[in-house]
Design a protein around this motif. Structure first.
Motif, short mmCIF file in Angstrom:
data_model
loop_
_atom_site.label_atom_id
_atom_site.label_comp_id
_atom_site.label_asym_id
_atom_site.label_seq_id
_atom_site.Cartn_x
_atom_site.Cartn_y
_atom_site.Cartn_z
N ASN A 296 11.15 -7.30 14.65
CA ASN A 296 9.78 -7.70 14.34
C ASN A 296 9.13 -6.66 13.44
N LYS A 297 8.06 -7.05 12.79
CA LYS A 297 7.23 -6.09 12.07
C LYS A 297 6.12 -5.64 13.01
N GLU A 298 5.95 -4.33 13.15
CA GLU A 298 4.88 -3.82 14.00
C GLU A 298 3.53 -4.26 13.42
N LEU A 299 2.72 -4.94 14.24
CA LEU A 299 1.46 -5.51 13.76
C LEU A 299 0.31 -4.52 13.72
N GLY A 300 0.50 -3.34 14.28
CA GLY A 300 -0.55 -2.33 14.23
C GLY A 300 -1.44 -2.35 15.45
N ARG A 301 -2.45 -1.52 15.42
CA ARG A 301 -3.30 -1.32 16.59
C ARG A 301 -4.77 -1.40 16.19
N VAL A 302 -5.62 -1.56 17.21
CA VAL A 302 -7.07 -1.58 17.01
C VAL A 302 -7.66 -0.50 17.89
N LYS A 303 -8.50 0.33 17.30
CA LYS A 303 -9.12 1.43 18.03
C LYS A 303 -10.55 1.05 18.37
N LYS A 304 -10.96 1.37 19.59
CA LYS A 304 -12.33 1.11 20.03
C LYS A 304 -13.14 2.38 19.86
N SER A 305 -13.96 2.43 18.82
CA SER A 305 -14.70 3.66 18.55
C SER A 305 -16.13 3.35 18.17
N GLY A 306 -16.95 4.37 18.23
CA GLY A 306 -18.34 4.25 17.82
C GLY A 306 -19.03 5.59 17.93
N ALA A 307 -19.98 5.83 17.06
CA ALA A 307 -20.68 7.11 17.07
C ALA A 307 -21.98 6.98 17.85
N ALA A 308 -22.21 7.90 18.79
CA ALA A 308 -23.45 7.87 19.57
C ALA A 308 -23.65 9.21 20.24
N THR A 309 -24.88 9.62 20.42
CA THR A 309 -25.18 10.81 21.20
C THR A 309 -24.90 10.49 22.66
N SER A 310 -24.17 11.37 23.31
CA SER A 310 -23.70 11.08 24.66
C SER A 310 -24.83 10.98 25.67
N ARG A 311 -24.86 9.87 26.36
CA ARG A 311 -25.70 9.70 27.54
C ARG A 311 -24.83 9.21 28.68
N ALA A 312 -23.55 9.62 28.63
CA ALA A 312 -22.59 9.14 29.63
C ALA A 312 -23.00 9.49 31.05
N PRO A 313 -23.40 10.74 31.35
CA PRO A 313 -23.78 11.04 32.73
C PRO A 313 -24.93 10.18 33.25
N THR B 47 0.82 -1.21 0.00
CA THR B 47 0.00 0.00 0.00
C THR B 47 0.86 1.26 0.00
N ASN B 48 2.19 1.09 -0.13
CA ASN B 48 3.13 2.20 -0.12
C ASN B 48 3.22 2.90 1.23
N LYS B 49 2.76 2.24 2.29
CA LYS B 49 2.96 2.76 3.63
C LYS B 49 4.33 2.31 4.14
N PRO B 50 5.05 3.17 4.84
CA PRO B 50 6.36 2.77 5.37
C PRO B 50 6.24 1.58 6.31
N ILE B 51 7.24 0.71 6.29
CA ILE B 51 7.26 -0.44 7.18
C ILE B 51 7.79 0.00 8.54
N VAL B 52 6.98 -0.16 9.58
CA VAL B 52 7.39 0.17 10.94
C VAL B 52 7.93 -1.09 11.60
N LEU B 53 9.15 -1.01 12.11
CA LEU B 53 9.81 -2.15 12.74
C LEU B 53 9.74 -2.02 14.26
N ASP B 54 9.51 -3.13 14.92
CA ASP B 54 9.53 -3.22 16.38
C ASP B 54 10.79 -3.99 16.74
N VAL B 55 11.81 -3.28 17.23
CA VAL B 55 13.13 -3.88 17.44
C VAL B 55 13.39 -4.08 18.93
N MET B 56 13.75 -5.31 19.31
CA MET B 56 14.16 -5.61 20.66
C MET B 56 15.68 -5.55 20.74
N PHE B 57 16.19 -4.89 21.79
CA PHE B 57 17.63 -4.70 21.95
C PHE B 57 18.14 -5.43 23.20
#
Length: 470
Positions: free
Chosen positions: A128-145, A67-77
């Protein structure tokens, strides 16, 4: 007279027949068995060494993905000396994060960088090759309180507004999108500082000032509206402001790697008097796929240190609980032993799934056209990426295959859609007990392209016929 119906029937017929031939139309990233099923060993992850015939290249010879995205490496030292960043830059790598405490680095391959040369450095333990992340998101009108019943304590007689507290938020970004930014929003996109005059602040959905500790990313460009994050951090902050309108808010992006995530946690939990954010409560909505499930990795260690210092930490890491499958490994053919040095995958050592699957060696997964699929396999063995473990390697080596049919990989690997075949039992260096597969079924997009092409050709023929004398 022009017979338009004849062309319409021709198009409809092809549309009906195309799903029948979907297996031929799908782009399946076929792997050659001879080059991928044999353990390569050494310090470099097989994810970075596997040759993809559809790519016509080795990942180690290129600095970007398909996809032409740079390869991010996870390096252990083994160690991170003071001049390590300078040496990495001289070798053609861009440094995103580097830590002597965690003995880890997050770096990006440049066009002239060489994995084999990096692996030869005595300080490098594993790449290692960085495997990426998962974001927890969702659209909703706030009823948090109302959901948390915080409205009962913010009103009289308690009047608890959160004043005096600093809520630290960790997510992908805060003020990248046009939904947050307008002409007078400061600081500039991707720049840390005190955020003011954003759209959500103008509407009083957020406090007038917000401490942006870090809001950049490897793909973030201040001049490009198409790069950067989705501002999920701002959405989280609006919920916090609904619940505790008197609390101050600090934000940091988790960055591109598990290391940058751990360092962001440390900054949030460091007192302001020592240069940190001084958060009194910290929340996140991110999980990196390389985070360890059976032991404390560097993110867990950073969060634990936060809690031990008296700062509550709330994470979305456990939100995938219902999307997981956990059980003890059960050999489908326990009486048949395979040679340890055999590169042949016969299926004799495949896992026997639960009785709900009739004890078969295959778990059926349907990836709809136009959809993608990812899976992570982990097991309870030690990981060398844990900075508190320097000598104990995994004693069990498992692999993960995504196949197009219920057959073991054949001689040419034509039924292998994706695979994870890291070497977890190498005596000199070892991968973490993690395997991953990912696959995108592009059948839908290819069908759409062919359909549009056919319609275009048919319309062209119609107009050509219409121009001819009757």
């Amino acid at each position: 007279m022009l017979n338009v119906n004849r062309y319409l029937k021709y198009i409809v017929c092809l549309i009906i027949l195309m799903p029948i031939n979907s297996i031929m139309a799908s782009d399946k990233n076929i792997y050659k068995a001879g080059s991928v099923l044999t353990k390569k060993g050494g310090k470099i992850s097989n994810k970075l060494l596997i040759k993809l015939p559809s790519d016509k290249r080795y990942s180690q010879a290129s600095s970007t993905e398909k996809t032409n995205k740079p390869i991010v490496l996870d390096v252990m030292f083994n160690s991170v000396p003071a001049d390590m960043e300078k040496r990495l830059k001289s070798a053609g790598f861009a440094v995103l994060a580097l830590s002597e405490k965690y003995k880890r680095g997050s770096i990006v391959m440049g066009p002239a960088a060489s994995l084999s040369e990096l692996a030869a450095w005595s300080e490098v333990k594993y790449i290692n090759k960085e495997l990426g992340r998962v974001k927890k998101s969702g659209a909703a009108t706030s009823r948090a309180p109302e959901a948390l019943k915080s409205n009962l304590i913010t009103a009289n007689p308690h009047n608890l507004s959160g004043a005096g507290q600093v809520v630290g938020i960790l997510s992908d970004s805060f003020s990248h999108t046009s939904g947050m930014r307008d002409a007078d929003t400061t600081p500039a996109k991707c720049v840390k500082g005190t955020l003011e005059n954003s759209k959500s602040q103008d509407s009083e959905d957020l406090p007038a000032v917000i401490d942006i500790r870090k809001d950049d990313a490897n793909s973030c460009s201040a001049a490009d509206n198409e790069t950067g994050g989705s501002d999920e951090g701002a959405a989280m902050a609006e919920l916090v402001h609904d619940i505790a309108p008197g609390a101050a808010i600090a934000f940091s992006t988790v960055g591109e790697s598990i290391l940058s995530f751990a360092l962001a946690i440390e900054d949030m939990c460091t007192p302001a008097s020592k240069g940190g954010a001084g958060a009194t409560v910290v929340v996140d909505d991110i999980i990196f796929l390389s985070q360890l499930m059976y032991q404390d990795d560097i993110v867990s260690q950073a969060a634990r240190a936060c809690v031990e210092s008296g700062i509550p930490y709330f994470s979305a890491a456990g939100n995938n609980g219902s999307d997981a499958y956990q059980m003890e490994y059960s050999d489908i053919s326990p009486s048949i032993n395979r040679s340890l040095d055999s590169g042949v995958v016969s299926g004799n050592d495949f896992h026997k799934w639960d009785t709900d699957f009739f004890g078969q060696a295959y778990l059926k997964i349907t990836v709809a056209a136009g959809s993608s699929f990812s899976a992570i396999l982990q097991w309870n063995q030690p990981a060398l990426s844990n900075p508190t473990n320097s000598v104990n390697i995994p004693e069990i080596d498992l692999d993960l295959f995504l196949l197009s049919n219920e057959e073991a990989p054949n001689d040419n690997g034509s039924n292998v859609l994706s695979l994870g075949v890291e070497d977890q039992a190498d005596l000199l260096s070892s991968a973490d007990p993690i395997e991953s597969v990912d696959y995108e079924n592009t059948d839908f997009f290819l069908k759409l392209f062919i359909l549009l092409l056919i319609i275009g050709l048919a319309i062209k023929q119609i107009f050509l016929r219409m121009k001819r004398p009757l």
